[in-house]
Design a protein around this motif. Structure first.
Motif, PDB file in Angstrom:
ATOM      1  N   PHE A   1       0.561  -1.393   0.115  1.00 24.51           N
ATOM      2  CA  PHE A   1       0.012  -0.016   0.158  1.00 24.51           C
ATOM      3  C   PHE A   1       1.059   1.223  -0.001  1.00 24.51           C
ATOM      4  N   ASN A   2       2.251   1.192   0.050  1.00 26.79           N
ATOM      5  CA  ASN A   2       3.093   2.324   0.107  1.00 26.79           C
ATOM      6  C   ASN A   2       3.489   2.522  -1.210  1.00 26.79           C
TER       7      ASN A   2
ATOM      8  N   ASP B   1     -15.090  -5.646   0.887  1.00 25.45           N
ATOM      9  CA  ASP B   1     -13.376  -5.325   0.273  1.00 25.45           C
ATOM     10  C   ASP B   1     -13.067  -4.248   1.147  1.00 25.45           C
ATOM     11  N   ARG B   2     -13.354  -3.629   2.041  1.00 19.92           N
ATOM     12  CA  ARG B   2     -13.192  -2.468   2.891  1.00 19.92           C
ATOM     13  C   ARG B   2     -11.882  -2.321   3.093  1.00 19.92           C
ATOM     14  N   ASN B   3     -11.246  -3.450   3.520  1.00 19.39           N
ATOM     15  CA  ASN B   3      -9.875  -3.499   3.978  1.00 19.39           C
ATOM     16  C   ASN B   3      -9.003  -3.263   2.720  1.00 19.39           C
ATOM     17  N   TRP B   4      -9.393  -3.306   1.363  1.00 21.54           N
ATOM     18  CA  TRP B   4      -8.605  -2.931   0.203  1.00 21.54           C
ATOM     19  C   TRP B   4      -8.824  -1.516  -0.008  1.00 21.54           C
ATOM     20  N   VAL B   5      -9.608  -0.510   0.501  1.00 24.34           N
ATOM     21  CA  VAL B   5      -9.499   0.742   0.342  1.00 24.34           C
ATOM     22  C   VAL B   5      -8.169   1.664   1.049  1.00 24.34           C
ATOM     23  N   PRO B   6      -7.320   2.203   0.266  1.00 24.43           N
ATOM     24  CA  PRO B   6      -6.086   2.634   0.936  1.00 24.43           C
ATOM     25  C   PRO B   6      -6.309   3.902   1.369  1.00 24.43           C
ATOM     26  N   THR B   7      -5.389   4.466   2.186  1.00 24.20           N
ATOM     27  CA  THR B   7      -5.668   5.625   2.993  1.00 24.20           C
ATOM     28  C   THR B   7      -4.299   6.433   2.793  1.00 24.20           C
ATOM     29  N   GLY B   8      -3.246   6.180   1.756  1.00 20.41           N
ATOM     30  CA  GLY B   8      -2.274   6.865   1.525  1.00 20.41           C
ATOM     31  C   GLY B   8      -2.673   8.098   0.656  1.00 20.41           C
TER      32      GLY B   8
ATOM     33  N   ILE C   1     -15.432  -4.555 -10.872  1.00 21.64           N
ATOM     34  CA  ILE C   1     -14.243  -4.800 -10.229  1.00 21.64           C
ATOM     35  C   ILE C   1     -13.660  -3.534  -9.484  1.00 21.64           C
ATOM     36  N   ASN C   2     -12.742  -3.747  -8.563  1.00 22.21           N
ATOM     37  CA  ASN C   2     -12.022  -3.040  -7.717  1.00 22.21           C
ATOM     38  C   ASN C   2     -10.502  -3.067  -7.780  1.00 22.21           C
ATOM     39  N   SER C   3     -10.011  -1.758  -7.651  1.00 20.87           N
ATOM     40  CA  SER C   3      -8.445  -1.826  -7.730  1.00 20.87           C
ATOM     41  C   SER C   3      -8.065  -0.663  -7.008  1.00 20.87           C
ATOM     42  N   PRO C   4      -7.297  -1.203  -5.923  1.00 20.37           N
ATOM     43  CA  PRO C   4      -6.459  -0.108  -4.962  1.00 20.37           C
ATOM     44  C   PRO C   4      -5.409   0.516  -5.745  1.00 20.37           C
ATOM     45  N   SER C   5      -5.290   1.817  -5.983  1.00 21.16           N
ATOM     46  CA  SER C   5      -4.760   2.508  -6.950  1.00 21.16           C
ATOM     47  C   SER C   5      -4.060   4.003  -6.248  1.00 21.16           C
TER      48      SER C   5
END
Length: 366
Positions: A31-32, A134-141, A172-176
């Protein structure tokens, strides 16, 4: 466009089967160091239209789809999509930014492409259930989000030229991370054309993007990041960039091409930026704007900033804009308007400031 959240979610719970993954891939994500659109979350949503109604709606582990070589979408381009983002508030609760507006635009695109309307329980309610899972896939950076891609394709196994009877819808979902991580260079395209009045330029149809690939490849060989498209008749009135709407800040006025010709996308970020710019005290003008007007403003010193806006790119600073023998170079380190727009939008999307316009769709807290 608003729908009753509780009613829609209840219908989604009744109609959408949920099959959870037995092996999360979350530990594989750095996630970094998030790129855009290369990693996908644990689950996806799929549903089928049988010619009369939507059925087989299911949230299931992310996987490949099995599609016939004779699938009509491959051959005739009946395919549409949306781009939406989810963020987390300071307490870590997921929020989707303006999904109702994307829902409205999705069905507008569907109508233009001869495709069925997607019901709110499937698009809005299904997205709610999916992001909750999939809430844990939402990034916070900083600058990061969970990018959501709803799409619909024709599903008939038939190569006759006609609208398909059957369709598949999916999310579909993509942490980006950021789509652009630096200011961009634009080439004003004076040969190829993206859209004409009466066409599908306002729809988020796959073919709109496919048709821009070759000219964009040529522009990138010349060192540009994107093309700034202009009209097909006089080759001078701005339309949009490959992935963005465009704004020019001239004096204390923010100018963006209007939507009346039906040649550009009615961007959700575009609408949000106009509201924020108005809050900041700038005059907003939606109207035809020619590249000649931009060049003149640059030459007389009144062109302050040029930036693009889009879901994927958010707000992208333009540092260079080339048109024939005219070369516009802008010092993006001095962009005050764009910087404040980004800050205000980010504060709203991440819950750091009050969402007075109720743009955020908040996933129920656990």
């Amino acid at each position: 466009m608003m729908v009753d959240k509780s009613t829609v979610k209840e219908e989604a719970l009744q109609k959408i089967k949920v099959t959870k993954t037995t092996q999360s891939r979350l530990s594989e994500v750095d996630f970094n160091n998030l790129a855009f659109g290369k990693m996908y979350a644990d689950h996806m949503l799929v549903a089928d239209f049988d010619g009369k109604e939507w059925k087989n709606a299911e949230i299931l582990p992310f996987q490949n789809l099995s599609v016939s070589p004779s699938n009509a979408a491959w051959h005739y381009g009946q395919a549409i999509f949306e781009g939406i983002k989810a963020y987390k508030d300071p307490e870590g609760h997921p929020m989707i930014f303006r999904p109702y507006d994307n829902y409205k635009r999705f069905n507008s695109s569907a109508e233009r492409m001869g495709m069925p309307q997607v019901p709110d329980w499937l698009f809005i309610g299904g997205m709610d259930l999916l992001i909750d899972l999939d809430r844990n896939w939402v990034p916070t950076g900083e600058g990061c989000s969970l990018y959501l891609r709803p799409f619909m394709i024709a599903a008939d196994e038939f190569i006759g030229v006609r609208p398909s009877d059957t369709y598949k819808f999916a999310i579909i979902n993509s942490p980006s991370g950021p789509y652009f991580n630096k200011p961009i260079k634009l080439l004003v395209q004076d040969k190829y054309v993206r859209a004409f009045p009466g066409g599908v330029g306002y729809a988020k149809a796959a073919g709109n993007y496919g048709g821009t690939m070759y000219p964009t490849m040529q522009a990138k060989k010349q060192g540009y990041d994107q093309i700034l498209w202009v009209d097909g008749y006089e080759h001078k009135y701005l339309q949009e960039c490959g992935t963005m709407n465009v704004f020019a800040i001239i004096g204390n006025t923010a100018i963006t091409p209007d939507l009346t010709q039906g040649t550009i996308l009615e961007g959700v970020t575009r609408a949000s930026v106009m509201d924020v710019l108005s809050d900041m005290g700038l005059k907003i003008e939606e109207r035809p704007i020619s590249i000649d007007e931009v060049v003149t403003a640059y030459n007389n010193g009144t062109l302050r900033e040029v930036f693009g806006t889009g879901t994927a790119s958010s707000v992208a600073y333009v540092e260079q804009l080339d048109y024939l023998d005219n070369h516009i170079k802008l010092d993006t380190s001095r962009y005050e308007v764009g910087a404040e727009v980004i800050q205000r939008l980010d504060d709203i999307r991440t819950g750091r400031t009050t969402d007075t316009r109720h743009w955020n769709y908040i996933i129920d807290k656990k």
